[in-house]
Scaffold this active site. Structure first.
Site, PDB file in Angstrom:
ATOM      1  N   ASN A 107       0.810  -1.234   0.000  1.00  0.00           N
ATOM      2  CA  ASN A 107       0.000   0.000   0.000  1.00  0.00           C
ATOM      3  C   ASN A 107       0.839   1.279   0.000  1.00  0.00           C
ATOM      4  O   ASN A 107       0.487   2.250  -0.664  1.00  0.00           O
ATOM      5  CB  ASN A 107      -1.040  -0.022   1.129  1.00  0.00           C
TER       6      ASN A 107
ATOM      7  N   CYS B 220      -3.099   1.702   6.427  1.00  0.00           N
ATOM      8  CA  CYS B 220      -3.272   1.129   7.769  1.00  0.00           C
ATOM      9  C   CYS B 220      -3.885   2.186   8.668  1.00  0.00           C
ATOM     10  O   CYS B 220      -4.858   1.949   9.366  1.00  0.00           O
ATOM     11  CB  CYS B 220      -1.934   0.665   8.310  1.00  0.00           C
TER      12      CYS B 220
ATOM     13  N   GLU C 146       4.166  -3.877  12.451  1.00  0.00           N
ATOM     14  CA  GLU C 146       3.197  -2.802  12.181  1.00  0.00           C
ATOM     15  C   GLU C 146       2.065  -3.451  11.406  1.00  0.00           C
ATOM     16  O   GLU C 146       2.225  -3.785  10.234  1.00  0.00           O
ATOM     17  CB  GLU C 146       3.855  -1.677  11.360  1.00  0.00           C
TER      18      GLU C 146
ATOM     19  N   GLU D  75       7.915   2.473  15.214  1.00  0.00           N
ATOM     20  CA  GLU D  75       8.697   3.055  14.125  1.00  0.00           C
ATOM     21  C   GLU D  75       8.596   4.567  14.306  1.00  0.00           C
ATOM     22  O   GLU D  75       7.757   5.038  15.093  1.00  0.00           O
ATOM     23  CB  GLU D  75       8.153   2.623  12.766  1.00  0.00           C
TER      24      GLU D  75
HETATM   25  P1  NAD Z   1       0.512  -8.953   3.821  1.00  0.00           P
HETATM   26  O1  NAD Z   1       0.633  -9.369   5.242  1.00  0.00           O
HETATM   27  O2  NAD Z   1      -0.251  -9.813   2.900  1.00  0.00           O
HETATM   28  O3  NAD Z   1       1.956  -8.791   3.161  1.00  0.00           O
HETATM   29  C1  NAD Z   1       2.953  -7.984   3.741  1.00  0.00           C
HETATM   30  C2  NAD Z   1       4.316  -8.495   3.304  1.00  0.00           C
HETATM   31  O4  NAD Z   1       4.536  -9.786   3.879  1.00  0.00           O
HETATM   32  C3  NAD Z   1       4.472  -8.671   1.791  1.00  0.00           C
HETATM   33  O5  NAD Z   1       5.771  -8.276   1.418  1.00  0.00           O
HETATM   34  C4  NAD Z   1       4.289 -10.170   1.629  1.00  0.00           C
HETATM   35  O6  NAD Z   1       4.902 -10.669   0.469  1.00  0.00           O
HETATM   36  C5  NAD Z   1       4.965 -10.676   2.881  1.00  0.00           C
HETATM   37  N1  NAD Z   1       4.607 -12.069   3.252  1.00  0.00           N
HETATM   38  C6  NAD Z   1       3.486 -12.753   2.948  1.00  0.00           C
HETATM   39  N2  NAD Z   1       3.550 -14.007   3.438  1.00  0.00           N
HETATM   40  C7  NAD Z   1       4.727 -14.106   4.103  1.00  0.00           C
HETATM   41  C8  NAD Z   1       5.382 -15.164   4.825  1.00  0.00           C
HETATM   42  N3  NAD Z   1       4.840 -16.369   4.967  1.00  0.00           N
HETATM   43  N4  NAD Z   1       6.575 -14.905   5.362  1.00  0.00           N
HETATM   44  C9  NAD Z   1       7.138 -13.694   5.246  1.00  0.00           C
HETATM   45  N5  NAD Z   1       6.600 -12.675   4.538  1.00  0.00           N
HETATM   46  C10 NAD Z   1       5.403 -12.871   3.984  1.00  0.00           C
HETATM   47  O7  NAD Z   1      -0.056  -7.464   3.859  1.00  0.00           O
HETATM   48  P2  NAD Z   1      -0.526  -6.573   2.611  1.00  0.00           P
HETATM   49  O8  NAD Z   1      -1.830  -7.070   2.129  1.00  0.00           O
HETATM   50  O9  NAD Z   1       0.608  -6.443   1.658  1.00  0.00           O
HETATM   51  O10 NAD Z   1      -0.712  -5.158   3.317  1.00  0.00           O
HETATM   52  C11 NAD Z   1      -1.901  -4.707   3.848  1.00  0.00           C
HETATM   53  C12 NAD Z   1      -1.910  -4.864   5.360  1.00  0.00           C
HETATM   54  O11 NAD Z   1      -0.814  -4.175   5.934  1.00  0.00           O
HETATM   55  C13 NAD Z   1      -3.138  -4.268   6.010  1.00  0.00           C
HETATM   56  O12 NAD Z   1      -3.610  -5.117   7.023  1.00  0.00           O
HETATM   57  C14 NAD Z   1      -2.628  -2.973   6.606  1.00  0.00           C
HETATM   58  O13 NAD Z   1      -3.383  -2.453   7.656  1.00  0.00           O
HETATM   59  C15 NAD Z   1      -1.256  -3.369   7.016  1.00  0.00           C
HETATM   60  N6  NAD Z   1      -0.421  -2.175   7.154  1.00  0.00           N
HETATM   61  C16 NAD Z   1      -0.001  -1.794   8.406  1.00  0.00           C
HETATM   62  C17 NAD Z   1       0.753  -0.637   8.563  1.00  0.00           C
HETATM   63  C18 NAD Z   1       1.222  -0.167   9.920  1.00  0.00           C
HETATM   64  O14 NAD Z   1       2.133   0.643   9.964  1.00  0.00           O
HETATM   65  N7  NAD Z   1       0.646  -0.642  11.014  1.00  0.00           N
HETATM   66  C19 NAD Z   1       1.077   0.113   7.439  1.00  0.00           C
HETATM   67  C20 NAD Z   1       0.626  -0.308   6.185  1.00  0.00           C
HETATM   68  C21 NAD Z   1      -0.107  -1.462   6.057  1.00  0.00           C
END
Ligand code: NAD
Length: 486
Positions: free
Chosen positions: A147, A279, A245, A457
């Site tokens: 995102n 997020c 996060e 962070e």
């Molecule tokens: P996601 O958890 O699907 O993916 C995040 C990352 O993890 C990607 O790079 C993905 O390839 C990797 N990943 C997936 N499976 C993995 C595994 N088994 N081992 C290691 N890495 C793995 O999240 P998304 O859909 O890309 O992002 C959206 C989510 O992120 C939402 O829930 C959003 O709220 C959250 N988010 C949180 C923050 C924050 O600062 N709190 C900021 C932005 C987004």
């Protein structure tokens, strides 16, 4: 074809395989990237481990100087970087420019802290001196979502590099292009080979190797709560440090004495920035009954003016959702809320016309009088739809706000300082904005409570999450007596 960046050079995957990256607004192929695997990660970790010997011993002031040069290169390439970001992610070009600027600002913020990095000193006894060293953790893995593929990477690079760690980064599978180019530019600032590396590829392969590799001592992860739990579980096997996060469902409370114009504007930006895929975003709106109807009327009017379209067009304010699945999930949540009795104030449908047919567009959607148990209220809605609920008073609003497994951001709108402070103290969240849009500051620590995350962070606090405090006691000849241990 784009490449990965390992040990100071552009590389293909050892597998020779590639993945197509498509534009979510048009379906067109933007570029291809290597489909990295576990072997590629191991090479990157070996390079980062080797580079640690030099980087961890480089004076922080010198590290800061090199990071400052990286900032200059990022800013010099803003146009190219922001255009690529819009093409691969879908967000409007003005938001891509903001993201690249935020990334540069974060790196600059940490580069600026270089000369003030300090440990500690404690006078223990006569002739016994205690020091607290702040040591880098080692090779750090950074896992980033789609995102905000660049700025969320910056939140990890800034404190990690300044503190003397080396890095292996994994961007999301669908947004590797701008991130990889940024890593290349940072290296070009004069970093030794292996200090910063990036491996593109699937989460279950590249991400998993980062979690499991014993040479990686810390994982900085941003993503979904479910994936975060998995990260924590795997990291626990070797007691790796983690910063998580995760997801959020931020409540916004508008009291009946609020400045409605500013609050309406904050609700619109807070929900529809990045097509709602943030997020930190207004994901539940609680309105005091007295102002609820007026507020909804003004918000609907504002939201109806959001221009939907391809992010590359200057006038676009709302781009497409990032993937087909993402759009379907938001649509399902909207339909479930409507079935439970929610009233559609605007939106709900896909826009029609040749400009929209190949992309994952969805009209910005406002739902009134939503059941508090609807999925769109209880779960994280990662898209352009906002549930609105009426509340009797502040206690009612805070109770509703805290009825969530998440605790990331929150905001309250009132001119009454007592109400504002009550909300700030009682809402379970890592951040509360009072009469302000949800803007992140590098100066303040950021991180969720409950299932929204672990660790911080931003702020000076982020440095603590990329260093280990080590105590050293120095005894002089004056203190030869033996004392007991713990
Ligand atoms: P996601 O958890 O699907 O993916 C995040 C990352 O993890 C990607 O790079 C993905 O390839 C990797 N990943 C997936 N499976 C993995 C595994 N088994 N081992 C290691 N890495 C793995 O999240 P998304 O859909 O890309 O992002 C959206 C989510 O992120 C939402 O829930 C959003 O709220 C959250 N988010 C949180 C923050 C924050 O600062 N709190 C900021 C932005 C987004």
């Amino acid at each position: 074809m784009a490449k990965m960046f390992v040990a100071g050079e552009l590389r293909d995957s050892k597998s020779g395989e590639v993945t197509e990256i498509r534009n979510p607004a048009t379906g067109e192929v933007v570029d291809t990237v290597p489909k990295g695997n576990a072997d590629d990660v191991r090479d990157a970790v070996a390079a980062a481990d080797e580079a640690l010997k030099v980087w961890s011993r480089t004076a922080p002031a010198k590290r800061g100087e090199l990071m400052q040069e990286a900032v200059r290169l990022i800013r010099e390439n803003e146009k190219e970087l922001s255009t690529t970001l819009t093409k691969e992610q879908g967000k409007p070009i003005r938001e891509s420019i903001l993201e690249i600027r935020r990334f540069a600002h974060t790196l600059e913020h940490y580069a600026g802290m270089a000369k003030t990095l300090r440990g500690g000193y404690v006078n223990l006894d006569d002739g016994r001196y205690g020091f607290i060293l702040k040591k880098p953790m080692g090779v750090v893995g950074a896992i980033v979502p789609w995102n905000f593929p660049v700025s969320l990477m910056g939140n990890k690079i800034g404190p990690a590099l300044l503190a003397g760690n080396t890095m292996v980064i994994k961007p999301a599978g669908t947004t590797p292009l701008t991130a990889s180019r940024c890593v290349e530019l940072i290296h070009q600032a004069g970093l030794a080979k292996g200090v910063i590396n990036i491996i593109t590829g699937p989460g279950g392969v590249v991400g998993e190797e980062i979690l499991q590799n014993s040479k990686i001592r810390k994982i900085g992860f941003t993503g979904e709560t479910g994936t975060g739990k998995h990260v924590m579980e795997v990291a626990s096997k070797e007691v790796k440090r983690v910063t998580l996060e995760l997801g959020g469902s931020d409540p916004m409370i508008v009291c009946d004495d609020a400045d409605l114009d500013r609050a309406v504007s904050a609700a619109s930006v807070g929900r529809f920035f990045n097509c709602g895929q943030a997020c930190l975003a207004v994901k539940r709106l609680y309105l005091f009954e007295k102002i609820a109807d007026t507020f909804m009327e003004r918000l609907t009017e504002k939201v109806n003016k959001l221009r939907i379209g391809n992010g590359l067009k200057r006038e676009t304010l709302l781009g497409p959702l990032h993937t087909k699945g993402q759009r379907e999930e938001v649509e399902e949540m909207v339909e479930e809320a409507v079935k439970r009795g929610a009233k559609v104030l605007t939106g709900r449908n896909r826009p029609k016309g040749p400009e929209y047919d190949q992309g994952y567009f969805l009209q910005p959607t406002l739902l009134a009088d939503v059941d508090p148990d609807a999925r769109i209220v209880v779960e994280e809605c990662f898209g352009p739809a906002l549930p609105i609920l009426r509340v009797k008073d502040l206690d009612h609003a805070i109770a509703q706000a805290n009825r969530s497994v998440f605790g990331l951001g929150s905001s309250v709108w009132t001119r009454d300082i007592d109400k504002a402070m009550k909300a700030a103290e009682r809402i379970d969240a890592g951040y509360t904005w009072v009469n302000s849009a949800q803007i992140i500051y590098d100066e303040l620590p950021f991180g969720g409570v409950k299932q929204s995350g672990l660790g911080k962070e931003h702020g000076n606090e982020a440095i603590d999450y990329y260093t280990e405090a080590k105590s050293v006691v120095v005894a002089t000849e004056k203190t030869s007596e033996v004392v007991g241990g713990e």
